[in-house]
Design a protein around this motif. Structure first.
Motif, short mmCIF file in Angstrom:
data_model
loop_
_atom_site.label_atom_id
_atom_site.label_comp_id
_atom_site.label_asym_id
_atom_site.label_seq_id
_atom_site.Cartn_x
_atom_site.Cartn_y
_atom_site.Cartn_z
N VAL A 14 0.84 -1.20 0.00
CA VAL A 14 0.00 0.00 0.00
C VAL A 14 0.87 1.25 0.00
CG1 VAL A 14 -1.66 1.34 1.37
CG2 VAL A 14 -2.02 -1.11 1.03
N ALA A 15 1.92 1.26 0.83
CA ALA A 15 2.81 2.42 0.88
C ALA A 15 3.51 2.63 -0.47
CB ALA A 15 3.85 2.23 2.00
N GLY A 16 3.96 1.54 -1.09
CA GLY A 16 4.60 1.65 -2.41
C GLY A 16 3.64 2.16 -3.47
N SER A 17 2.42 1.69 -3.42
CA SER A 17 1.40 2.14 -4.38
C SER A 17 1.11 3.63 -4.20
CB SER A 17 0.11 1.35 -4.22
OG SER A 17 0.32 0.00 -4.53
N LEU A 18 0.99 4.08 -2.95
CA LEU A 18 0.75 5.49 -2.68
C LEU A 18 1.93 6.35 -3.14
CD1 LEU A 18 -1.00 5.40 0.80
CD2 LEU A 18 -2.00 6.10 -1.38
N LEU A 19 3.13 5.86 -2.93
CA LEU A 19 4.32 6.59 -3.36
C LEU A 19 4.34 6.72 -4.88
CD1 LEU A 19 7.02 7.93 -2.67
CD2 LEU A 19 8.07 5.68 -2.86
N CYS A 20 4.06 5.63 -5.59
CA CYS A 20 4.02 5.67 -7.06
C CYS A 20 2.94 6.61 -7.55
CB CYS A 20 3.80 4.27 -7.63
SG CYS A 20 5.23 3.20 -7.46
N TYR A 21 1.76 6.53 -6.95
CA TYR A 21 0.65 7.41 -7.34
C TYR A 21 1.04 8.87 -7.13
CZ TYR A 21 -3.75 9.91 -7.24
OH TYR A 21 -4.74 10.83 -7.47
N SER A 22 1.62 9.17 -5.96
CA SER A 22 2.02 10.54 -5.65
C SER A 22 3.07 11.05 -6.63
CB SER A 22 2.57 10.63 -4.23
OG SER A 22 1.58 10.27 -3.31
N LEU A 23 4.03 10.21 -6.95
CA LEU A 23 5.08 10.60 -7.88
C LEU A 23 4.50 10.92 -9.26
CD1 LEU A 23 8.13 10.95 -8.39
CD2 LEU A 23 8.18 8.55 -9.06
N VAL A 24 3.64 10.06 -9.77
CA VAL A 24 3.04 10.27 -11.10
C VAL A 24 2.13 11.48 -11.08
CG1 VAL A 24 1.44 9.29 -12.78
CG2 VAL A 24 3.27 7.88 -11.83
N ARG A 25 1.37 11.66 -10.01
CA ARG A 25 0.41 12.75 -9.93
C ARG A 25 1.09 14.10 -9.72
NH1 ARG A 25 -4.07 14.68 -11.46
NH2 ARG A 25 -5.48 15.44 -9.92
N LEU A 26 2.08 14.16 -8.85
CA LEU A 26 2.71 15.43 -8.50
C LEU A 26 3.95 15.77 -9.31
CD1 LEU A 26 2.34 15.14 -4.62
CD2 LEU A 26 0.86 16.38 -6.21
N GLN A 27 4.65 14.79 -9.84
CA GLN A 27 5.88 15.02 -10.60
C GLN A 27 5.89 14.18 -11.87
OE1 GLN A 27 8.33 17.18 -9.90
NE2 GLN A 27 7.25 17.90 -8.09
#
Length: 155
Positions: A14-27
């Motif tokens: 879950v933490a890895g998925s959130l990190l990937c989502y945040s990276l794609v969404r914000l950067q």
């Protein structure tokens, strides 16, 4: 086999998925989903000038897109009962063909009959004439062009 589906593994996923989502969404540029700073999308651009060489109209379309963006920089005087018709003027001397109707002021979007790469690959100039009604495919301009500009590809 039983040890891999634990709370710790699930929390890590879950933490890895959130990190990937945040990276794609914000950067998105960090993962190659957005052009680099200073890069321009492959496009065709036209800047039409009046008789005094003042910029009046900007026309743009992405290379593989069908959407034209029209931005009027100075109001276009269109007599009552007429429309401002945009034309593509081919390099080889072939007859100009209609592209879109241009508003008198402001911005507009227009859908082209084909992708820009097919329409503009052999176009040297973009021009504007005043007509009694919007032109249809196969029509030719009536009278002189009131605005003209180069059609350039950017890539």
């Amino acid at each position: 086999m039983r040890g891999w589906l634990t709370g710790r593994t699930l929390a890590g996923a879950v933490a890895g998925s959130l990190l990937c989502y945040s990276l794609v969404r914000l950067q998105p540029g960090a993962v190659g989903l957005e052009p680099a700073v200073g890069a321009v999308s492959p496009s065709y651009i036209g800047l039409l000038l009046d008789a005094a060489d003042k910029p009046v109209l900007v026309v743009g379309s992405r290379r593989l897109g069908r959407q034209l963006t029209l931005k009027v920089l100075q109001p276009i005087e269109v007599p009552p009962g007429k429309v401002a018709q945009l034309w593509a003027v081919p390099k080889n001397g072939a007859a100009p063909f209609p592209i879109a109707v241009v508003p008198k002021a402001g911005s507009a979007q227009s859908t082209s009959p084909d992708v820009s790469e097919k329409l503009f690959a052999n176009v040297a100039q973009i021009a504007l004439s005043l007509k009694a009604a919007p032109a249809v495919a196969g029509a030719s301009p009536a009278g002189a062009f009131v605005l003209r500009g180069h059609c350039v590809k950017i890539w």
